[in-house]
Design a protein around this motif. Structure first.
Motif, PDB file in Angstrom:
ATOM      1  N   LEU A   2     -14.049  13.798   5.385  1.00 38.82           N
ATOM      2  CA  LEU A   2     -13.923  12.393   5.614  1.00 38.82           C
ATOM      3  C   LEU A   2     -13.203  12.215   7.127  1.00 38.82           C
ATOM      4  O   LEU A   2     -14.101  11.496   7.777  1.00 38.82           O
ATOM      5  CB  LEU A   2     -12.964  11.723   4.632  1.00 38.82           C
ATOM      6  CG  LEU A   2     -13.599  10.265   4.715  1.00 38.82           C
ATOM      7  CD1 LEU A   2     -14.803   9.912   4.612  1.00 38.82           C
ATOM      8  CD2 LEU A   2     -12.517   9.531   3.643  1.00 38.82           C
ATOM      9  N   GLY A   3     -12.215  12.823   7.453  1.00 40.82           N
ATOM     10  CA  GLY A   3     -11.804  12.662   8.908  1.00 40.82           C
ATOM     11  C   GLY A   3     -12.916  13.186  10.001  1.00 40.82           C
ATOM     12  O   GLY A   3     -13.100  12.194  10.940  1.00 40.82           O
ATOM     13  N   TYR A  31     -16.121  13.060   9.610  1.00 43.36           N
ATOM     14  CA  TYR A  31     -17.128  12.215   9.207  1.00 43.36           C
ATOM     15  C   TYR A  31     -16.882  10.878  10.366  1.00 43.36           C
ATOM     16  O   TYR A  31     -17.938  10.543  10.841  1.00 43.36           O
ATOM     17  CB  TYR A  31     -17.699  11.899   7.947  1.00 43.36           C
ATOM     18  CG  TYR A  31     -18.130  12.930   7.017  1.00 43.36           C
ATOM     19  CD1 TYR A  31     -18.949  14.005   7.650  1.00 43.36           C
ATOM     20  CD2 TYR A  31     -17.678  13.143   5.999  1.00 43.36           C
ATOM     21  CE1 TYR A  31     -19.256  15.054   6.898  1.00 43.36           C
ATOM     22  CE2 TYR A  31     -18.104  14.591   5.078  1.00 43.36           C
ATOM     23  CZ  TYR A  31     -19.063  15.389   5.794  1.00 43.36           C
ATOM     24  OH  TYR A  31     -19.126  16.374   4.938  1.00 43.36           O
ATOM     25  N   ARG A  32     -15.830  10.395   9.988  1.00 47.02           N
ATOM     26  CA  ARG A  32     -15.475   9.191  10.608  1.00 47.02           C
ATOM     27  C   ARG A  32     -15.345   9.408  12.054  1.00 47.02           C
ATOM     28  O   ARG A  32     -15.773   8.531  12.913  1.00 47.02           O
ATOM     29  CB  ARG A  32     -13.927   8.508   9.957  1.00 47.02           C
ATOM     30  CG  ARG A  32     -14.286   7.955   8.567  1.00 47.02           C
ATOM     31  CD  ARG A  32     -13.054   7.116   8.185  1.00 47.02           C
ATOM     32  NE  ARG A  32     -13.766   6.599   6.802  1.00 47.02           N
ATOM     33  CZ  ARG A  32     -13.015   6.484   5.863  1.00 47.02           C
ATOM     34  NH1 ARG A  32     -11.716   6.693   5.692  1.00 47.02           N
ATOM     35  NH2 ARG A  32     -13.379   5.705   4.878  1.00 47.02           N
ATOM     36  N   ALA A  33     -14.435  10.446  12.492  1.00 47.19           N
ATOM     37  CA  ALA A  33     -14.840  10.909  14.088  1.00 47.19           C
ATOM     38  C   ALA A  33     -15.943  10.873  14.523  1.00 47.19           C
ATOM     39  O   ALA A  33     -16.256  10.487  15.973  1.00 47.19           O
ATOM     40  CB  ALA A  33     -13.787  11.992  14.165  1.00 47.19           C
ATOM     41  N   GLY A  59     -18.678   9.739  13.592  1.00 48.89           N
ATOM     42  CA  GLY A  59     -19.683   8.660  13.123  1.00 48.89           C
ATOM     43  C   GLY A  59     -20.899   8.831  12.360  1.00 48.89           C
ATOM     44  O   GLY A  59     -21.779   8.304  12.109  1.00 48.89           O
ATOM     45  N   THR A  60     -20.563   9.748  11.382  1.00 51.52           N
ATOM     46  CA  THR A  60     -21.611  10.119  10.291  1.00 51.52           C
ATOM     47  C   THR A  60     -21.760   9.025   9.434  1.00 51.52           C
ATOM     48  O   THR A  60     -20.881   8.367   8.797  1.00 51.52           O
ATOM     49  CB  THR A  60     -21.013  11.535   9.507  1.00 51.52           C
ATOM     50  OG1 THR A  60     -20.723  12.254  10.488  1.00 51.52           O
ATOM     51  CG2 THR A  60     -21.984  11.993   8.512  1.00 51.52           C
ATOM     52  N   LEU A  71     -22.051   6.622   6.145  1.00 52.31           N
ATOM     53  CA  LEU A  71     -21.286   6.600   4.843  1.00 52.31           C
ATOM     54  C   LEU A  71     -21.572   5.478   4.075  1.00 52.31           C
ATOM     55  O   LEU A  71     -22.063   4.569   4.633  1.00 52.31           O
ATOM     56  CB  LEU A  71     -19.779   6.620   5.089  1.00 52.31           C
ATOM     57  CG  LEU A  71     -19.217   7.949   5.728  1.00 52.31           C
ATOM     58  CD1 LEU A  71     -17.446   7.605   6.241  1.00 52.31           C
ATOM     59  CD2 LEU A  71     -19.423   9.307   5.097  1.00 52.31           C
ATOM     60  N   GLU A 103     -19.630   3.400   1.699  1.00 49.37           N
ATOM     61  CA  GLU A 103     -18.344   2.833   0.936  1.00 49.37           C
ATOM     62  C   GLU A 103     -18.556   3.119  -0.488  1.00 49.37           C
ATOM     63  O   GLU A 103     -19.292   2.615  -1.103  1.00 49.37           O
ATOM     64  CB  GLU A 103     -17.730   1.782   1.492  1.00 49.37           C
ATOM     65  CG  GLU A 103     -17.468   1.726   3.074  1.00 49.37           C
ATOM     66  CD  GLU A 103     -16.469   2.839   3.127  1.00 49.37           C
ATOM     67  OE1 GLU A 103     -15.531   3.213   2.696  1.00 49.37           O
ATOM     68  OE2 GLU A 103     -16.952   3.447   4.268  1.00 49.37           O
TER      69      GLU A 103
END
Length: 128
Positions: A87-88, A90-92, A94-95, A97, A99
């Motif tokens: 998750l870290g 993906y967030r870094a 910009g994948t 997601l 919620e």
């Protein structure tokens, strides 16, 4: 999964050399751009051999040195046991997601496979 179900060149030999099939799987993982993903089945299809389980086994054994979080389950569920690390990433990157709803176990998002999935566009002609 047993090692017998892997292609002959993907069985661990516990030497310093990587099996040829594993090298090919890892090469594909390295091609996936940041913010995009391929499923285990996509990688097998790209290579024209093996299947999702064989690709998953290679990633489990050898994937630590490549962007492992970009090779995923087709349902978009984050890799069990590695959810927070993935998750870290993906967030870094910009994948995309989806919620999680309040009813979702652990309230973890899923990958938005419709938007995140990469088909190898533009680079497919160079693969082996």
């Amino acid at each position: 999964m047993s090692e017998q179900s892997l292609p002959d060149d993907a069985r661990p030999e516990y030497t310093d050399t990587l099996p040829e099939y594993a090298e090919r799987v890892l090469d594909v993982a390295e091609l996936i751009p940041p913010g995009r993903v391929m499923t285990y089945g996509d990688v097998a299809e790209w290579l024209g051999e093996g299947g999702p389980r064989q690709v998953g086994r290679v990633m489990a054994l050898y994937g630590g040195a490549v962007p492992w979080w970009r090779v995923v389950r087709a349902d978009g569920v984050l890799l069990p046991g590695h959810e927070l690390r993935a998750l870290g990433h993906y967030r870094a990157e910009g994948t995309p997601l989806k919620e999680a709803g309040r009813a979702a176990e652990g309230h973890l998002p899923r990958l938005d496979m419709r938007r995140a999935r990469w088909d190898g566009g533009g680079r497919a002609e160079g693969h082996t």
